[in-house]
Design a protein around this motif. Structure first.
Motif, PDB file in Angstrom:
ATOM      1  N   ALA A  21      -2.040  -1.842  -4.994  1.00  0.00           N
ATOM      2  CA  ALA A  21      -1.678  -2.393  -3.681  1.00  0.00           C
ATOM      3  C   ALA A  21      -2.396  -3.709  -3.429  1.00  0.00           C
ATOM      4  N   ARG A  65      -9.429  -6.544  -0.575  1.00  0.00           N
ATOM      5  CA  ARG A  65      -8.340  -6.412   0.395  1.00  0.00           C
ATOM      6  C   ARG A  65      -8.458  -7.522   1.435  1.00  0.00           C
ATOM      7  N   THR A  85       0.829  -1.199   0.000  1.00  0.00           N
ATOM      8  CA  THR A  85       0.000   0.000   0.000  1.00  0.00           C
ATOM      9  C   THR A  85       0.865   1.250   0.000  1.00  0.00           C
ATOM     10  N   GLU A 111      -4.574   2.139  -4.808  1.00  0.00           N
ATOM     11  CA  GLU A 111      -5.427   1.172  -4.107  1.00  0.00           C
ATOM     12  C   GLU A 111      -5.534  -0.150  -4.862  1.00  0.00           C
TER      13      GLU A 111
END
Length: 466
Positions: free
Chosen positions: A274, A453, A152, A271
């Motif tokens: 990551a 995530r 990230t 985002e």
């Protein structure tokens, strides 16, 4: 059977969509059931809204490529992003989108991949230095490294250096990431609540609280640039956005439009990358033979040029890492950062032989399509060989027809090549310097919100190579 890396298995089928929405408040995966991975189109009606999940590749291309104007982005997704990105390119349709895309394409042409390579390399070297410092302490203490947190940070550092010509670290980064994390959680819940007809304005106010500090931070950087003397302006992506002119109208971005587009680029540029890179590091730890083959490819490429093997990887080196590219593509297949795309049908039509009424919410899920039992052999297995030039005919066909992590058609992500270059650089430099080992006490808990995530991070052990 090839080993299958972690994934949340779909829930058993239930005709009770309210129960699925209740599951979806935690993760959008809760909306899915096991039949979705076997059928070409799933359809249901809930509280007056027609919902379709489209998995058949020809129908997907109909929605996203050949009839794209008949299936604009659904209003639900536009307003859920609006508090964060305003009227940026991800949140508009029609001519407004077309003009923004012309300006962005021009800016990306000015900031070519080879030109941004030094900024990527600098962020990557900063990441390696942080990891080296962590590993020295972690090996003594017997702890592991949170690859999710580091990926990230490095991807955010890359995009900030590329847009604003400065680095991102420390407390500043932590505050921005915390706001993004809160926004992600709230956005997922807000969409489920909107399906239950909760008022849009109240839900957007709920989201705006965490969007505000991110927009304020980027607005300050843009204002500083707009007020700076022209002689002190660096040749970065923000400068390219300021200078871009629509070839058809001569229009340029206003200050507010600049802010919206920079918010889009920051969201999409760090985002999603990551998300994918964190899972790629996890997979390298799970599959040591894949990691070793990637390292051998990197050393072979470096060994073919002067100054190897100690020099950093360059632009031309990355273009030779075919196995590295296959690893990242297979990671994107198994763990697409954007798990769902939503569109709204503008007329009564058909998709793969199923009725699609006007105003239906049409969902296309890379997560489902890229794990669909009719499209892929061993769909939940990690096999980078699917994406090599000598792959078998079926693998090549599905890699062409059922692989859409960046979307398809005119609304395909304009930063796809940027993301691929960044990922190859980070992964290649990582395996040069470290052996990635799994943490036997950790397994990622994947949740789908705005992006995919891990709720509990992605922990691995790193062993420095001599």
């Amino acid at each position: 059977m090839t080993q299958e890396p972690v994934y949340p298995p779909p829930e058993p089928y239930t005709p009770n969509f309210l129960r699925r929405i209740r599951r979806g408040l935690y993760s959008w995966f809760g909306l899915l059931n096991e039949w979705d991975f076997r059928i070409p189109v799933g359809a249901l009606r809930f509280m007056g809204l027609n919902l379709l999940l489209v998995n058949e590749p020809a129908a997907v291309r109909q929605v996203m490529v050949s009839e794209v104007e008949a299936f604009p982005k659904h209003p639900y997704m536009l307003w859920i992003l609006e508090p964060l990105i305003g009227r940026g390119i991800f949140a508009v349709n029609g001519e407004e989108w077309a003009q923004q895309r012309r300006l962005l394409d021009q800016a990306f042409q000015m900031a070519q991949l080879q030109r941004v390579m030094p900024q990527m390399a600098a962020a990557c070297q900063a990441s390696l230095a942080r990891l080296e410092a962590q590993v020295a302490g972690d090996l003594v203490a017997g702890r592991s490294v949170d690859a999710d947190a580091e990926m990230t940070l490095v991807t955010a550092d890359v995009i900030v250096r590329t847009i604003l010509s400065r680095s991102l670290e420390g407390a500043e980064a932590e505050a921005i990431f915390a706001a993004f994390t809160r926004y992600q959680k709230r956005a997922g819940r807000a969409l489920m609540l909107r399906l239950l007809r909760l008022p849009r304005r109240r839900l957007q106010g709920y989201l705006a609280r965490d969007a505000a500090p991110i927009r304020a931070w980027l607005a300050a950087a843009i204002d500083a640039r707009l007020n700076a003397p022209a002689a002190h302006t660096p040749g970065d992506l923000l400068a390219a956005l300021i200078e871009a002119r629509d070839p058809e109208t001569g229009a340029c971005f206003s200050r507010e439009q600049l802010l919206d587009q920079v918010c889009v680029l920051f969201l999409a540029g760090h985002e999603t990358s990551a998300s994918a890179l964190g899972m790629a590091v996890y997979l390298l730890g799970c599959f040591p033979e894949v990691q070793q083959r990637l390292r051998a490819e990197v050393l072979e490429v470096l060994g073919s040029r002067a100054g190897a093997p100690d020099r950093p990887l360059g632009f031309e080196d990355l273009r030779q890492l075919s196995y590295g590219a296959a690893i990242f593509n297979e990671t994107l297949r198994l763990y697409p950062p954007l798990s769902f795309f939503s569109r709204e049908s503008q007329a009564n039509t058909e998709l793969a032989g199923s009725r699609c009424p006007m105003r239906a919410l049409v969902t296309i899920s890379p997560w489902v399509i890229q794990r669909h039992e009719q499209h892929w052999s061993e769909p939940n297995a990690f096999r980078p060989e699917r994406f090599l030039s000598d792959a078998n005919a079926d693998d090549r066909r599905w890699a062409r027809d059922a692989f859409l992590p960046y979307g398809l058609g005119p609304r395909k992500c304009p930063g796809a090549a940027f993301a691929q270059q960044e990922a190859l650089l980070v992964l290649a430099e990582l395996v040069r310097r470290f052996e990635v080992l799994p943490d036997p006490e950790h397994e990622p808990e994947l949740v789908a919100r705005l992006t995919l995530r891990s709720r509990n991070g992605i922990r691995v052990r790193l062993r420095a190579r001599s």
